[in-house]
Motif scaffolding. Structure first.
Motif, PDB file in Angstrom:
ATOM      1  N   ASN A 111       0.820  -1.218   0.000  1.00  0.00           N
ATOM      2  CA  ASN A 111       0.000   0.000   0.000  1.00  0.00           C
ATOM      3  C   ASN A 111       0.854   1.268   0.000  1.00  0.00           C
ATOM      4  N   SER A 112       1.875   1.298   0.857  1.00  0.00           N
ATOM      5  CA  SER A 112       2.698   2.510   0.918  1.00  0.00           C
ATOM      6  C   SER A 112       3.561   2.655  -0.330  1.00  0.00           C
ATOM      7  N   TYR A 113       3.985   1.521  -0.910  1.00  0.00           N
ATOM      8  CA  TYR A 113       4.734   1.589  -2.174  1.00  0.00           C
ATOM      9  C   TYR A 113       3.878   2.204  -3.274  1.00  0.00           C
ATOM     10  N   MET A 114       2.640   1.726  -3.405  1.00  0.00           N
ATOM     11  CA  MET A 114       1.760   2.254  -4.446  1.00  0.00           C
ATOM     12  C   MET A 114       1.417   3.726  -4.182  1.00  0.00           C
ATOM     13  N   SER A 115       1.210   4.066  -2.913  1.00  0.00           N
ATOM     14  CA  SER A 115       0.906   5.461  -2.574  1.00  0.00           C
ATOM     15  C   SER A 115       2.077   6.367  -2.939  1.00  0.00           C
ATOM     16  N   ALA A 116       3.287   5.933  -2.588  1.00  0.00           N
ATOM     17  CA  ALA A 116       4.464   6.733  -2.891  1.00  0.00           C
ATOM     18  C   ALA A 116       4.693   6.834  -4.398  1.00  0.00           C
ATOM     19  N   ARG A 117       4.538   5.728  -5.077  1.00  0.00           N
ATOM     20  CA  ARG A 117       4.735   5.708  -6.533  1.00  0.00           C
ATOM     21  C   ARG A 117       3.753   6.655  -7.222  1.00  0.00           C
ATOM     22  N   PHE A 133      10.709  -6.807  -0.643  1.00  0.00           N
ATOM     23  CA  PHE A 133      10.280  -6.810  -2.040  1.00  0.00           C
ATOM     24  C   PHE A 133       9.810  -5.423  -2.479  1.00  0.00           C
ATOM     25  N   TYR A 134       8.933  -4.810  -1.681  1.00  0.00           N
ATOM     26  CA  TYR A 134       8.382  -3.510  -2.064  1.00  0.00           C
ATOM     27  C   TYR A 134       9.404  -2.389  -1.839  1.00  0.00           C
ATOM     28  N   GLY A 135      10.311  -2.569  -0.886  1.00  0.00           N
ATOM     29  CA  GLY A 135      11.386  -1.605  -0.714  1.00  0.00           C
ATOM     30  C   GLY A 135      12.296  -1.564  -1.932  1.00  0.00           C
ATOM     31  N   LYS A 136      12.596  -2.729  -2.494  1.00  0.00           N
ATOM     32  CA  LYS A 136      13.444  -2.774  -3.681  1.00  0.00           C
ATOM     33  C   LYS A 136      12.711  -2.218  -4.906  1.00  0.00           C
ATOM     34  N   LEU A 137      11.406  -2.457  -5.000  1.00  0.00           N
ATOM     35  CA  LEU A 137      10.627  -1.858  -6.096  1.00  0.00           C
ATOM     36  C   LEU A 137      10.649  -0.336  -6.013  1.00  0.00           C
ATOM     37  N   LEU A 138      10.472   0.186  -4.802  1.00  0.00           N
ATOM     38  CA  LEU A 138      10.471   1.641  -4.627  1.00  0.00           C
ATOM     39  C   LEU A 138      11.856   2.207  -4.920  1.00  0.00           C
ATOM     40  N   LYS A 139      12.890   1.508  -4.501  1.00  0.00           N
ATOM     41  CA  LYS A 139      14.263   1.932  -4.791  1.00  0.00           C
ATOM     42  C   LYS A 139      14.477   2.075  -6.296  1.00  0.00           C
ATOM     43  N   GLU A 140      14.087   1.066  -7.065  1.00  0.00           N
ATOM     44  CA  GLU A 140      14.287   1.105  -8.512  1.00  0.00           C
ATOM     45  C   GLU A 140      13.466   2.219  -9.164  1.00  0.00           C
ATOM     46  N   PHE A 141      12.257   2.433  -8.655  1.00  0.00           N
ATOM     47  CA  PHE A 141      11.412   3.508  -9.187  1.00  0.00           C
ATOM     48  C   PHE A 141      12.072   4.863  -8.959  1.00  0.00           C
ATOM     49  N   PRO A 146       2.402  26.039   3.731  1.00  0.00           N
ATOM     50  CA  PRO A 146       1.202  25.828   4.550  1.00  0.00           C
ATOM     51  C   PRO A 146      -0.085  25.774   3.727  1.00  0.00           C
ATOM     52  N   ALA A 147      -0.083  26.431   2.588  1.00  0.00           N
ATOM     53  CA  ALA A 147      -1.288  26.450   1.757  1.00  0.00           C
ATOM     54  C   ALA A 147      -1.418  25.193   0.904  1.00  0.00           C
ATOM     55  N   ASN A 148      -0.290  24.507   0.672  1.00  0.00           N
ATOM     56  CA  ASN A 148      -0.327  23.336  -0.204  1.00  0.00           C
ATOM     57  C   ASN A 148       0.773  22.348   0.205  1.00  0.00           C
ATOM     58  N   PRO A 149       0.677  21.793   1.423  1.00  0.00           N
ATOM     59  CA  PRO A 149       1.752  20.924   1.919  1.00  0.00           C
ATOM     60  C   PRO A 149       1.825  19.609   1.140  1.00  0.00           C
ATOM     61  N   PRO A 150       2.985  18.936   1.187  1.00  0.00           N
ATOM     62  CA  PRO A 150       3.108  17.650   0.496  1.00  0.00           C
ATOM     63  C   PRO A 150       2.087  16.638   1.011  1.00  0.00           C
ATOM     64  N   ARG A 151       1.541  15.855   0.102  1.00  0.00           N
ATOM     65  CA  ARG A 151       0.667  14.759   0.517  1.00  0.00           C
ATOM     66  C   ARG A 151       1.513  13.686   1.177  1.00  0.00           C
ATOM     67  N   LYS A 152       0.860  12.870   2.020  1.00  0.00           N
ATOM     68  CA  LYS A 152       1.610  11.818   2.702  1.00  0.00           C
ATOM     69  C   LYS A 152       0.828  10.517   2.687  1.00  0.00           C
ATOM     70  N   ALA A 153       1.539   9.435   3.045  1.00  0.00           N
ATOM     71  CA  ALA A 153       0.964   8.097   2.926  1.00  0.00           C
ATOM     72  C   ALA A 153      -0.110   7.835   3.967  1.00  0.00           C
ATOM     73  N   THR A 154       0.020   8.421   5.172  1.00  0.00           N
ATOM     74  CA  THR A 154      -0.944   8.153   6.240  1.00  0.00           C
ATOM     75  C   THR A 154      -1.482   9.465   6.794  1.00  0.00           C
ATOM     76  N   ASP A 155      -2.567   9.344   7.550  1.00  0.00           N
ATOM     77  CA  ASP A 155      -3.163  10.516   8.185  1.00  0.00           C
ATOM     78  C   ASP A 155      -2.629  10.750   9.591  1.00  0.00           C
ATOM     79  N   SER A 156      -1.915   9.757  10.131  1.00  0.00           N
ATOM     80  CA  SER A 156      -1.363   9.893  11.482  1.00  0.00           C
ATOM     81  C   SER A 156      -0.001   9.216  11.526  1.00  0.00           C
TER      82      SER A 156
END
Length: 226
Positions: A48-54, A78-86, A199-209
């Motif tokens: 989930n976090s890999y797809m969100s980040a991608r 597995f997903y860490g290596k996928l994100l690394k390559e991306f 503050p008007a347009n902060p980066p989106r993030k993977a989780t809400d907390s």
């Protein structure tokens, strides 16, 4: 010595003699980050976090430097290596904010520029199995493959930082933490930066907390074996 381990050992030696051709890039001292140029991975690395980040990184403007802010204890290899390559393929810069551990260090190292903030820690350790099954021969091969992957990824980190891969891998098999000053001294990051969020347009993030483990984690720093 098992053949897979021998191959990884020889590969790590080759890293010592193969020169890098990367041109040094000037690192910024301050950055203003918004939803148009940065995405924040603030949780464990899994599907989930890999797809969100991608998807989050793909949505950023391509006419300016793009950044992945990372605060993570690690996660699935597995997903860490996928994100690394991306990250490498898309020339994304990485910023370790506060803490990156385990597979998080592999993802962080993939950045075109590797930046850290004040009071940042990088945590290395020998990877853990979460799932393994089969007969003795199959299990033995899975262990060997896993160990080769561990050595390869950490040898890449060492090579980019200008360290001896064999010594670095031997060191990080034990729980090892680098503080901000140690990270910079060892060459594990390209520079330290001050982050300012729009503050008007902060980066989106993977989780809400935030992840409670990231907030509560406290590891004693250790000196790198040279």
């Amino acid at each position: 010595m098992r053949p897979y381990v021998l191959i990884a050992f020889i590969t790590s030696l080759l890293f010592l003699i193969v020169p890098t051709c990367e041109k040094p890039v000037e690192t910024p001292s301050e950055l203003v980050l918004s939803a148009s140029n940065a995405y924040y991975l603030d949780t464990r690395i899994d599907y989930n976090s890999y797809m969100s980040a991608r998807n989050g990184l793909l949505s950023l403007r391509k006419d300016r430097p793009r950044y992945l802010i990372i605060t993570t204890p690690g996660g699935q290899v597995f997903y860490g290596k996928l994100l690394k390559e991306f990250i490498k393929e898309n020339k994304i810069n990485t910023i370790c904010f506060r803490f990156c551990g385990s597979m998080g260090t592999v993802v962080f190292n993939a950045g075109s520029q590797r930046l850290i903030t004040e009071n940042t820690k990088l945590f290395f350790h020998e990877w853990f199995f979460t799932q393994i099954s089969g007969n003795i021969t199959s299990v033995r091969k899975q262990v060997d493959d896993f160990d080769v992957s561990f050595m390869k990824e950490n040898s890449e980190i060492a090579r980019r930082s200008g360290m001896n891969p064999y010594r670095f891998v031997r060191t990080v098999r034990k729980d090892t933490t680098f503080t901000t000053s140690e990270i910079l001294e060892a060459g594990l990051a390209d520079g330290q930066v001050k982050m300012f969020l729009d503050p008007a347009n902060p980066p989106r993030k993977a989780t809400d907390s935030p992840d409670p483990e990231i907030i509560e984690i406290s590891i004693i720093p250790q000196v790198l074996e040279r």
